[in-house]
Design an enzyme around this catalytic site. Structure first.
Site, short mmCIF file in Angstrom:
data_model
loop_
_atom_site.label_atom_id
_atom_site.label_comp_id
_atom_site.label_asym_id
_atom_site.label_seq_id
_atom_site.Cartn_x
_atom_site.Cartn_y
_atom_site.Cartn_z
N GLY A 1 -1.61 -0.99 -3.95
CA GLY A 1 -2.67 0.10 -3.79
C GLY A 1 -1.96 1.38 -3.82
N ALA A 2 -2.78 2.42 -4.02
CA ALA A 2 -2.09 3.70 -4.27
C ALA A 2 -2.17 4.29 -2.90
CB ALA A 2 -2.95 4.49 -5.15
N VAL B 1 0.83 -1.18 0.09
CA VAL B 1 -0.01 0.15 0.02
C VAL B 1 1.03 1.27 0.02
CG1 VAL B 1 -1.84 1.30 1.35
CG2 VAL B 1 -1.63 -1.04 1.56
N CYS B 2 0.40 2.31 -0.67
CA CYS B 2 1.19 3.37 -0.73
C CYS B 2 2.74 3.41 -1.15
CB CYS B 2 1.05 4.31 0.52
SG CYS B 2 1.37 6.04 0.46
N THR B 3 3.64 4.07 -0.51
CA THR B 3 5.00 3.92 -0.90
C THR B 3 5.67 2.74 -0.33
OG1 THR B 3 5.55 5.20 1.23
CG2 THR B 3 5.56 6.50 -0.98
#
Length: 228
Positions: A151-152, A102-104
């Site tokens: 995921g962004a 997720v994310c970075t």
């Protein structure tokens, strides 16, 4: 997957807790799933906003993991050249059915050499950095490429986790969890992405983050040089 499934979430200092707790809330409701909170030690880990989270298992004692998930946050920068963590992820990935983030967190997976040639997403402020590590930046909320699922930014973790549940237990299981969580987003403003927010708001956000993003890019470039 119809059998029991082992899901591991990586825990590290200065992670963004919603990257972690959103998916955890979803995964904890999956039938016949064991959810492991994995850290270097059993000491409490503090998020970027001060929430203290308890690990359930260490790298050393971690059982076989079917699904590994790496969240993001400011602490991701320190993981980009953390050999203990990167080696652990490589080892887990050898036996995992799904390698996710997720994310970075996708940048950490990429720093471990696990995203080369895969489509992936990340927080909008840093998605371009994936290309430096051999991944294919893909500006979507959830990106599924073979056994990699990313995921962004931050809040996308719930969408991401529901997508994984659909893979693991089928769409009806994911729908049931979505209903149980009353996950029916209706934010008061349509500003949640650079795609819809006014340009002046996006530009201002980029200016506020510029110094930090520069630091992250330096860590990404260093990690990329280690992959050569």
């Amino acid at each position: 997957m119809t059998e029991s499934v082992s899901i591991g979430l990586l825990l590290f200092p200065k992670l963004t807790q919603l990257d972690f707790t959103g998916p955890f809330e979803v995964f904890s409701r999956v039938k016949d799933a064991s959810v492991h909170v994995i850290a270097k030690s059993m000491e409490p880990v503090t998020s970027d906003t001060g929430l203290r989270i308890l690990p359930t298992v260490t790298y050393k004692d971690c059982p076989k993991i079917d699904v590994i998930c790496v969240p993001g946050g400011p602490g991701q920068i320190d993981l980009m050249d953390d050999d203990e963590t990167l080696d652990f992820l490589r080892k887990v990935a050898e036996g995992a059915k799904l390698i996710t983030s997720v994310c970075t967190g996708s940048l950490v997976l990429a720093a471990a050499g696990l995203m080369k040639g895969y489509r992936a997403t990340c927080h909008w402020s840093s998605i371009d950095q994936l290309e430096l590590l051999g991944a294919i930046p893909t500006d979507e909320r959830v990106v599924h490429d073979r056994n990699r699922v990313t995921g962004a930014g931050i809040t996308s973790g719930i969408d991401f986790a529901l997508t994984l549940v659909s893979d693991i237990r089928g769409p009806d299981a994911a729908k049931a969890i979505q209903l149980q969580l009353e996950y029916d987003p209706a934010p008061p403003y349509d500003y949640g992405s650079p795609k819809v927010a006014p340009k002046e708001f996006v530009d201002a956000a980029r200016r506020r983050m510029a110094q930090f993003i520069s630091k992250r890019r330096a860590a990404t470039e260093k990690a990329a040089s280690r992959l050569l």
